[in-house]
Scaffold this motif. Structure first.
Motif, PDB file in Angstrom:
ATOM      1  N   ARG A 160       9.709  -3.745   6.552  1.00  0.00           N
ATOM      2  CA  ARG A 160      10.495  -2.833   5.732  1.00  0.00           C
ATOM      3  C   ARG A 160       9.591  -1.711   5.241  1.00  0.00           C
ATOM      4  NH1 ARG A 160      12.471  -7.149   1.711  1.00  0.00           N
ATOM      5  NH2 ARG A 160      12.297  -8.771   3.245  1.00  0.00           N
ATOM      6  N   VAL A 161      10.167  -0.545   5.073  1.00  0.00           N
ATOM      7  CA  VAL A 161       9.420   0.611   4.581  1.00  0.00           C
ATOM      8  C   VAL A 161       9.899   0.921   3.168  1.00  0.00           C
ATOM      9  CG1 VAL A 161       8.918   3.062   4.941  1.00  0.00           C
ATOM     10  CG2 VAL A 161       9.117   1.527   6.912  1.00  0.00           C
ATOM     11  N   ASP A 162       8.947   1.054   2.254  1.00  0.00           N
ATOM     12  CA  ASP A 162       9.258   1.401   0.872  1.00  0.00           C
ATOM     13  C   ASP A 162       9.893   2.790   0.865  1.00  0.00           C
ATOM     14  OD1 ASP A 162       8.665   2.874  -1.703  1.00  0.00           O
ATOM     15  OD2 ASP A 162       7.926   0.888  -2.263  1.00  0.00           O
ATOM     16  N   PRO A 163      11.120   2.908   0.341  1.00  0.00           N
ATOM     17  CA  PRO A 163      11.815   4.204   0.395  1.00  0.00           C
ATOM     18  C   PRO A 163      11.148   5.300  -0.430  1.00  0.00           C
ATOM     19  CG  PRO A 163      13.102   2.597  -0.865  1.00  0.00           C
ATOM     20  CD  PRO A 163      11.918   1.871  -0.295  1.00  0.00           C
ATOM     21  N   GLU A 164      10.382   4.930  -1.452  1.00  0.00           N
ATOM     22  CA  GLU A 164       9.742   5.936  -2.290  1.00  0.00           C
ATOM     23  C   GLU A 164       8.414   6.404  -1.736  1.00  0.00           C
ATOM     24  OE1 GLU A 164       9.514   4.802  -6.408  1.00  0.00           O
ATOM     25  OE2 GLU A 164      11.556   4.001  -6.372  1.00  0.00           O
ATOM     26  N   ARG A 165       7.571   5.467  -1.297  1.00  0.00           N
ATOM     27  CA  ARG A 165       6.219   5.814  -0.844  1.00  0.00           C
ATOM     28  C   ARG A 165       6.085   5.895   0.673  1.00  0.00           C
ATOM     29  NH1 ARG A 165       3.013   1.961  -5.046  1.00  0.00           N
ATOM     30  NH2 ARG A 165       3.329   3.257  -6.871  1.00  0.00           N
ATOM     31  N   GLY A 166       7.004   5.271   1.383  1.00  0.00           N
ATOM     32  CA  GLY A 166       6.935   5.287   2.843  1.00  0.00           C
ATOM     33  C   GLY A 166       5.964   4.278   3.419  1.00  0.00           C
ATOM     34  N   ASN A 167       5.463   3.361   2.586  1.00  0.00           N
ATOM     35  CA  ASN A 167       4.503   2.354   3.055  1.00  0.00           C
ATOM     36  C   ASN A 167       5.228   1.193   3.737  1.00  0.00           C
ATOM     37  OD1 ASN A 167       2.466   3.863   1.844  1.00  0.00           O
ATOM     38  ND2 ASN A 167       2.531   2.671  -0.039  1.00  0.00           N
TER      39      ASN A 167
ATOM     40  N   GLN B  39       0.745  -1.668   4.163  1.00  0.00           N
ATOM     41  CA  GLN B  39      -0.236  -0.657   4.536  1.00  0.00           C
ATOM     42  C   GLN B  39       0.181   0.698   3.965  1.00  0.00           C
ATOM     43  OE1 GLN B  39       1.487  -2.105   7.656  1.00  0.00           O
ATOM     44  NE2 GLN B  39       0.468  -3.879   6.754  1.00  0.00           N
ATOM     45  N   VAL B  40      -0.791   1.546   3.727  1.00  0.00           N
ATOM     46  CA  VAL B  40      -0.537   2.917   3.300  1.00  0.00           C
ATOM     47  C   VAL B  40       0.107   3.649   4.476  1.00  0.00           C
ATOM     48  CG1 VAL B  40      -1.663   5.067   2.611  1.00  0.00           C
ATOM     49  CG2 VAL B  40      -2.441   2.895   1.663  1.00  0.00           C
ATOM     50  N   SER B  41       1.083   4.493   4.178  1.00  0.00           N
ATOM     51  CA  SER B  41       1.860   5.162   5.231  1.00  0.00           C
ATOM     52  C   SER B  41       1.005   6.004   6.175  1.00  0.00           C
ATOM     53  CB  SER B  41       2.954   6.035   4.609  1.00  0.00           C
ATOM     54  OG  SER B  41       2.381   7.062   3.823  1.00  0.00           O
ATOM     55  N   THR B  42      -0.097   6.542   5.683  1.00  0.00           N
ATOM     56  CA  THR B  42      -0.950   7.395   6.519  1.00  0.00           C
ATOM     57  C   THR B  42      -2.001   6.606   7.307  1.00  0.00           C
ATOM     58  OG1 THR B  42      -2.365   7.768   4.589  1.00  0.00           O
ATOM     59  CG2 THR B  42      -0.675   9.437   5.059  1.00  0.00           C
TER      60      THR B  42
END
Length: 172
Positions: free
Chosen positions: A155-162, A129-132
């Motif tokens: 897990r959260v993508d460290p670059e995008r926060g998704n 999902q998109v972080s927002t």
């Protein structure tokens, strides 16, 4: 009139043949409109959204791309785009896009459809999902949690926060 009661007999899901790909293309406009709330995207000068990148490949690469139409009473109500990731160490299937029209949200259709997809395509899954988009995050945590009896990792993508959920439908 649409009823919010869970009438699973009215719910449907099927692969979309190439001759009906315009249904997904049309629904994609609503999907992209919904995303204007979470991402900085705009319409073109014609007043529509640019075509979804790579959408045509879902009808060309049928062995690795799966375009599903989600219906209610045989009327289009949403779609799912799934990629088979051959050669990936972590996952077999990636849920690229998933959309339920607002009219059908909170009716059980999205949960029902996603569980159907997980059952049809057995293997290791990744759903992002998109972080927002916190409503989508809540939906997927609840839906995947119910499907797997909370046997998933996030897990959260460290670059995008998704955030992404990882789980297997192979043994369910």
């Amino acid at each position: 009139m649409f009823s919010r009661d869970k009438n699973t007999n009215a719910m449907g899901i099927r692969l979309v043949p190439g001759k009906q790909k315009n249904v997904i293309e049309n629904l994609m406009q609503f999907y992209l409109y919904d995303f204007t709330q979470f991402l900085d995207i705009d319409v073109t000068e014609r007043g529509d959204f640019a075509p979804y990148p790579g959408l045509a490949e879902y009808w060309i690469k049928r062995e690795t791309r799966f375009p599903y139409l989600i219906t209610y009473d045989n009327k289009p109500a949403g779609f799912a785009l799934i990629d088979r990731l051959d050669g990936e160490d972590e996952v077999d299937f990636y849920l690229c896009e998933f959309f339920i029209m607002k009219k059908y949200r909170r009716s059980g259709l999205g949960t029902w459809a996603s569980h159907q997809l997980f059952d049809r395509l057995r293997g290791r899954w990744k759903v992002t999902q998109v972080s927002t988009n916190t409503p989508a995050q809540a939906f997927w945590r609840k839906t995947i949690g119910a499907y797997t009896d909370n046997q998933y990792t996030e897990r959260v993508d460290p670059e995008r926060g998704n955030p992404s959920q990882y789980f297997s439908s192979a043994n369910i």
